[in-house]
Scaffold this motif. Structure first.
Motif, PDB file in Angstrom:
ATOM      1  N   ALA A 279       0.341  -1.030  -0.119  1.00 34.29           N
ATOM      2  CA  ALA A 279      -0.047   0.317   0.149  1.00 34.29           C
ATOM      3  C   ALA A 279       0.845   1.171  -0.269  1.00 34.29           C
ATOM      4  O   ALA A 279       0.969   2.167  -0.636  1.00 34.29           O
ATOM      5  CB  ALA A 279      -0.682   0.284   1.453  1.00 34.29           C
ATOM      6  N   GLU A 280       2.164   1.329   0.867  1.00 30.30           N
ATOM      7  CA  GLU A 280       3.150   2.238   0.810  1.00 30.30           C
ATOM      8  C   GLU A 280       3.462   3.030  -0.248  1.00 30.30           C
ATOM      9  O   GLU A 280       3.484   3.871  -0.664  1.00 30.30           O
ATOM     10  CB  GLU A 280       3.969   2.079   2.025  1.00 30.30           C
ATOM     11  CG  GLU A 280       3.379   2.181   3.303  1.00 30.30           C
ATOM     12  CD  GLU A 280       2.961   3.791   3.808  1.00 30.30           C
ATOM     13  OE1 GLU A 280       3.823   4.592   3.171  1.00 30.30           O
ATOM     14  OE2 GLU A 280       1.915   3.269   4.487  1.00 30.30           O
ATOM     15  N   ARG A 281       3.924   1.907  -1.243  1.00 26.18           N
ATOM     16  CA  ARG A 281       5.043   1.907  -2.275  1.00 26.18           C
ATOM     17  C   ARG A 281       3.510   2.539  -3.527  1.00 26.18           C
ATOM     18  O   ARG A 281       3.761   3.035  -4.276  1.00 26.18           O
ATOM     19  CB  ARG A 281       5.040   0.395  -3.139  1.00 26.18           C
ATOM     20  CG  ARG A 281       6.218   0.138  -2.554  1.00 26.18           C
ATOM     21  CD  ARG A 281       7.187  -1.081  -2.949  1.00 26.18           C
ATOM     22  NE  ARG A 281       8.057  -0.582  -4.202  1.00 26.18           N
ATOM     23  CZ  ARG A 281       8.313  -0.894  -5.180  1.00 26.18           C
ATOM     24  NH1 ARG A 281       7.349  -2.276  -5.721  1.00 26.18           N
ATOM     25  NH2 ARG A 281       8.585  -0.052  -6.400  1.00 26.18           N
ATOM     26  N   TYR A 282       2.379   1.621  -3.356  1.00 29.64           N
ATOM     27  CA  TYR A 282       0.665   2.249  -4.433  1.00 29.64           C
ATOM     28  C   TYR A 282       0.788   3.862  -4.031  1.00 29.64           C
ATOM     29  O   TYR A 282       0.320   4.756  -5.173  1.00 29.64           O
ATOM     30  CB  TYR A 282       0.144   1.559  -4.298  1.00 29.64           C
ATOM     31  CG  TYR A 282      -0.513   0.544  -5.225  1.00 29.64           C
ATOM     32  CD1 TYR A 282       0.441  -0.480  -5.805  1.00 29.64           C
ATOM     33  CD2 TYR A 282      -1.539  -0.500  -4.624  1.00 29.64           C
ATOM     34  CE1 TYR A 282       0.151  -1.221  -6.851  1.00 29.64           C
ATOM     35  CE2 TYR A 282      -1.449  -1.965  -5.158  1.00 29.64           C
ATOM     36  CZ  TYR A 282      -0.469  -2.257  -6.112  1.00 29.64           C
ATOM     37  OH  TYR A 282      -0.983  -3.694  -7.197  1.00 29.64           O
TER      38      TYR A 282
ATOM     39  N   LEU B 196      -6.276  -1.869 -18.042  1.00 29.59           N
ATOM     40  CA  LEU B 196      -5.103  -1.994 -17.229  1.00 29.59           C
ATOM     41  C   LEU B 196      -5.798  -3.922 -18.183  1.00 29.59           C
ATOM     42  O   LEU B 196      -4.299  -4.771 -17.865  1.00 29.59           O
ATOM     43  CB  LEU B 196      -5.879  -2.057 -16.303  1.00 29.59           C
ATOM     44  CG  LEU B 196      -4.732  -0.914 -15.449  1.00 29.59           C
ATOM     45  CD1 LEU B 196      -5.535  -0.824 -14.497  1.00 29.59           C
ATOM     46  CD2 LEU B 196      -3.377  -1.052 -15.144  1.00 29.59           C
ATOM     47  N   LYS B 197      -6.587  -4.196 -17.980  1.00 25.82           N
ATOM     48  CA  LYS B 197      -6.340  -5.601 -18.637  1.00 25.82           C
ATOM     49  C   LYS B 197      -6.658  -5.897 -20.075  1.00 25.82           C
ATOM     50  O   LYS B 197      -5.801  -7.033 -19.503  1.00 25.82           O
ATOM     51  CB  LYS B 197      -7.811  -5.801 -18.602  1.00 25.82           C
ATOM     52  CG  LYS B 197      -8.640  -7.259 -19.306  1.00 25.82           C
ATOM     53  CD  LYS B 197     -10.596  -7.589 -19.368  1.00 25.82           C
ATOM     54  CE  LYS B 197     -10.836  -8.680 -19.520  1.00 25.82           C
ATOM     55  NZ  LYS B 197     -11.953  -9.237 -20.049  1.00 25.82           N
TER      56      LYS B 197
ATOM     57  N   TYR C  50       5.014  -3.331 -12.173  1.00 29.08           N
ATOM     58  CA  TYR C  50       4.574  -3.132 -13.593  1.00 29.08           C
ATOM     59  C   TYR C  50       3.410  -2.270 -13.279  1.00 29.08           C
ATOM     60  O   TYR C  50       2.746  -1.725 -13.815  1.00 29.08           O
ATOM     61  CB  TYR C  50       4.594  -4.531 -13.639  1.00 29.08           C
ATOM     62  CG  TYR C  50       3.925  -4.814 -15.122  1.00 29.08           C
ATOM     63  CD1 TYR C  50       4.253  -4.273 -16.455  1.00 29.08           C
ATOM     64  CD2 TYR C  50       2.791  -5.142 -15.439  1.00 29.08           C
ATOM     65  CE1 TYR C  50       3.872  -4.907 -17.755  1.00 29.08           C
ATOM     66  CE2 TYR C  50       1.943  -5.113 -16.712  1.00 29.08           C
ATOM     67  CZ  TYR C  50       3.048  -4.976 -17.691  1.00 29.08           C
ATOM     68  OH  TYR C  50       2.294  -5.198 -18.726  1.00 29.08           O
ATOM     69  N   ILE C  51       2.343  -2.754 -12.381  1.00 31.83           N
ATOM     70  CA  ILE C  51       0.916  -2.401 -11.769  1.00 31.83           C
ATOM     71  C   ILE C  51       1.216  -1.525 -11.527  1.00 31.83           C
ATOM     72  O   ILE C  51       0.498  -0.702 -12.277  1.00 31.83           O
ATOM     73  CB  ILE C  51       0.240  -2.913 -10.780  1.00 31.83           C
ATOM     74  CG1 ILE C  51       0.367  -4.756 -11.098  1.00 31.83           C
ATOM     75  CG2 ILE C  51      -0.665  -2.476 -10.071  1.00 31.83           C
ATOM     76  CD1 ILE C  51       0.567  -5.501  -9.589  1.00 31.83           C
ATOM     77  N   ILE C  52       2.297  -0.374 -10.651  1.00 31.37           N
ATOM     78  CA  ILE C  52       2.101   0.588 -11.240  1.00 31.37           C
ATOM     79  C   ILE C  52       2.011   1.810 -12.081  1.00 31.37           C
ATOM     80  O   ILE C  52       1.515   2.385 -12.270  1.00 31.37           O
ATOM     81  CB  ILE C  52       3.146   1.417  -9.606  1.00 31.37           C
ATOM     82  CG1 ILE C  52       2.950   1.169  -8.680  1.00 31.37           C
ATOM     83  CG2 ILE C  52       3.278   2.791 -10.032  1.00 31.37           C
ATOM     84  CD1 ILE C  52       3.865   0.696  -7.710  1.00 31.37           C
ATOM     85  N   ALA C  53       3.168   1.167 -12.917  1.00 30.65           N
ATOM     86  CA  ALA C  53       3.526   1.550 -14.186  1.00 30.65           C
ATOM     87  C   ALA C  53       2.365   1.837 -15.408  1.00 30.65           C
ATOM     88  O   ALA C  53       2.016   2.436 -15.952  1.00 30.65           O
ATOM     89  CB  ALA C  53       4.488   1.042 -14.992  1.00 30.65           C
ATOM     90  N   ALA C  54       1.330   0.010 -14.919  1.00 28.34           N
ATOM     91  CA  ALA C  54       0.404   0.162 -16.334  1.00 28.34           C
ATOM     92  C   ALA C  54      -0.692   1.756 -16.125  1.00 28.34           C
ATOM     93  O   ALA C  54      -1.674   1.432 -16.693  1.00 28.34           O
ATOM     94  CB  ALA C  54       0.258  -0.767 -16.126  1.00 28.34           C
ATOM     95  N   THR C  55      -1.256   0.961 -14.206  1.00 25.58           N
ATOM     96  CA  THR C  55      -2.077   1.912 -14.085  1.00 25.58           C
ATOM     97  C   THR C  55      -1.941   3.426 -14.169  1.00 25.58           C
ATOM     98  O   THR C  55      -2.160   4.042 -14.696  1.00 25.58           O
ATOM     99  CB  THR C  55      -1.879   1.786 -12.843  1.00 25.58           C
ATOM    100  OG1 THR C  55      -2.200   0.254 -12.302  1.00 25.58           O
ATOM    101  CG2 THR C  55      -3.629   3.295 -11.975  1.00 25.58           C
ATOM    102  N   ARG C  56      -0.566   4.135 -13.890  1.00 28.03           N
ATOM    103  CA  ARG C  56      -0.063   5.887 -14.051  1.00 28.03           C
ATOM    104  C   ARG C  56      -0.995   5.907 -16.035  1.00 28.03           C
ATOM    105  O   ARG C  56      -1.181   6.541 -15.933  1.00 28.03           O
ATOM    106  CB  ARG C  56       1.280   5.994 -14.368  1.00 28.03           C
ATOM    107  CG  ARG C  56       1.470   6.112 -12.714  1.00 28.03           C
ATOM    108  CD  ARG C  56       2.859   6.311 -12.468  1.00 28.03           C
ATOM    109  NE  ARG C  56       3.081   7.210 -12.686  1.00 28.03           N
ATOM    110  CZ  ARG C  56       2.975   8.715 -11.978  1.00 28.03           C
ATOM    111  NH1 ARG C  56       2.826   8.806 -10.780  1.00 28.03           N
ATOM    112  NH2 ARG C  56       3.031  10.381 -12.779  1.00 28.03           N
ATOM    113  N   GLN C  57       0.315   4.927 -16.544  1.00 31.90           N
ATOM    114  CA  GLN C  57      -0.764   4.703 -18.365  1.00 31.90           C
ATOM    115  C   GLN C  57      -1.370   4.908 -18.224  1.00 31.90           C
ATOM    116  O   GLN C  57      -2.647   5.933 -18.938  1.00 31.90           O
ATOM    117  CB  GLN C  57      -0.115   3.435 -18.931  1.00 31.90           C
ATOM    118  CG  GLN C  57       0.098   3.958 -20.239  1.00 31.90           C
ATOM    119  CD  GLN C  57       1.003   2.516 -21.102  1.00 31.90           C
ATOM    120  OE1 GLN C  57       2.513   3.118 -21.556  1.00 31.90           O
ATOM    121  NE2 GLN C  57       0.038   1.230 -21.164  1.00 31.90           N
TER     122      GLN C  57
END
Length: 385
Positions: free
Chosen positions: A274-277, A315-316, A372-379
């Motif tokens: 959670a902290e990283r998110y 994201l999917k 990867y999740i973070i980068a994909a979410t930002r994009q």
């Protein structure tokens, strides 16, 4: 647009129970086989052991295990004698089990607004809802705050309102068991607390399960009777009240005992994710906020985004699973539309139902997968503003 990091070799799990299974190794197998060998499949010794260990976690005098989190809610309402003509206050932004339990005992749900910061019932809305119930000729009897997504509601303030109005408070902690408020654990914050051990919960079994926490001796006796057909403590073939078949089976208790051994470290791991998110996404979107004095078990990590459907689809497309909780608030659901609404309205609830999006959250998310999740979410957010 910036390219994504290398896609993880294995599919990303929204909740990775297989990774937890690998960590537990043979411990769960041995625990289940022990039940098979001793044959106490119903109310075996592991059930008593689990209840004792849960009581320590929840700082509670009594723990009554049961077959599901929904049964836990219904059992408490039955024990409290809730009936037609009674009003029970709850948020509309919650899973159906909360309102379902109220409806099944014949009472009327009175829906309160939630905060966009922590997704929990607001004190202002609760105060405004009480006159609504009274004006409709209902008897206000109880409050069910729902600790949504992992952190506790404002129990000190809610308990005070309940005391002023002669009501009880039942914490629906299906998503928050293991969290704390002012260094007090879930289980010790309300008159009575219920939780769920559905497999995807932070503490989940291998099927359905639940538990009730309380300090009231008389209530505990009532709950134990209701759990088994309303039977008398003196004679199991004497039924002294209406009841249910709501026992937690022994194998599920055995599984939960083993999972409790690693639960604290899993909470710490969830908090680190959670902290990283937070750090990586707070500049682009509204991330969940921990209220001062509270911890969370991060049952879900839920952001709020415009164009949610497009973001979710993007994201999917790159292999990131997400979930929407809850696209249909309870006051819009056909079985529960008869409920009343606080005079504050439900504008935040309506907005959250259209904007909330939950990202993968579990203790076994590797750092590269998080990246990867973070980068994909930002994009996805930037592309769909």
């Amino acid at each position: 647009m910036t390219s994504l990091p290398a896609r993880p070799a294995e599919p990303i799990a929204f909740v990775d129970l297989k990774a937890q299974r690998r960590r537990l190794g043979s411990a769960v197998d041995q625990a289940i086989l022990a039940v098979v060998d001793h044959g106490g499949y119903i109310s075996g010794p592991e059930v008593t052991q689990l209840e004792s260990e849960l009581a320590r976690w929840g700082d509670s005098k009594h723990v009554i295990s049961c077959a599901s989190g929904t049964d836990a809610l219904i059992m408490v309402l039955m024990a409290k004698g809730v009936k037609a003509g009674d009003a029970v206050f709850c948020p509309s932004f919650t899973f159906a089990a909360t309102t379902e339990a109220i409806a099944l005992v014949g009472a009327t749900p009175v829906y309160c607004e939630v905060s966009a910061d922590d997704f929990n019932m607001t004190v202002e809305s609760l105060k405004a809802a009480i006159p609504v119930a009274k004006a409709a000729g209902l008897n206000p009897v109880g409050i069910i705050p729902v600790d949504l997504f992992g952190q506790a509601a404002d129990y000190p303030a809610i308990n005070a309102i309940a005391a002023e109005n002669g009501m009880w408070v039942m914490a629906d902690a299906a998503q928050s068991f293991g969290a704390r408020l002012d260094n007090r654990p879930i289980g010790a914050l309300a008159d009575v607390t219920t939780t769920s051990f559905f497999p995807a919960k932070p503490l989940g079994c291998y099927g359905d399960g639940g538990a009730i926490f309380c300090d009231d001796d008389e209530l505990a006796l009532l709950l134990k009777s209701i759990r088994v057909h309303g039977q008398s403590p003196a004679d199991k073939y004497e039924n002294v009240r209406l009841g249910l078949t709501a026992r937690l089976d022994t194998m599920q208790a055995a599984v939960l005992i083993e999972k409790l051994r690693i639960f604290e470290s899993e909470i710490e791991a969830r908090d680190a994710v959670a902290e990283r998110y937070h750090a990586a996404l707070a500049d682009l979107t509204q991330v969940p906020r921990l209220v001062q004095g509270r911890t969370s078990v991060w049952a879900q990590y839920t952001i709020q985004v415009k164009n949610r459907d497009a973001v979710q689809a993007a994201l999917k497309d790159v292999g990131v699973p997400t979930m929407v909780y809850y696209s249909r608030p309870q006051h819009t659901q056909p079985p529960y539309q008869y409920g009343l609404v606080s005079t504050t309205g439900l504008a935040v609830t309506e907005r959250l139902s259209k904007e909330c999006l939950s990202l993968p959250m579990h203790p076994y998310l590797a750092t590269d997968v998080q990246d990867y999740i973070i980068a994909a979410t930002r994009q996805a957010i930037l592309a769909n503003r």
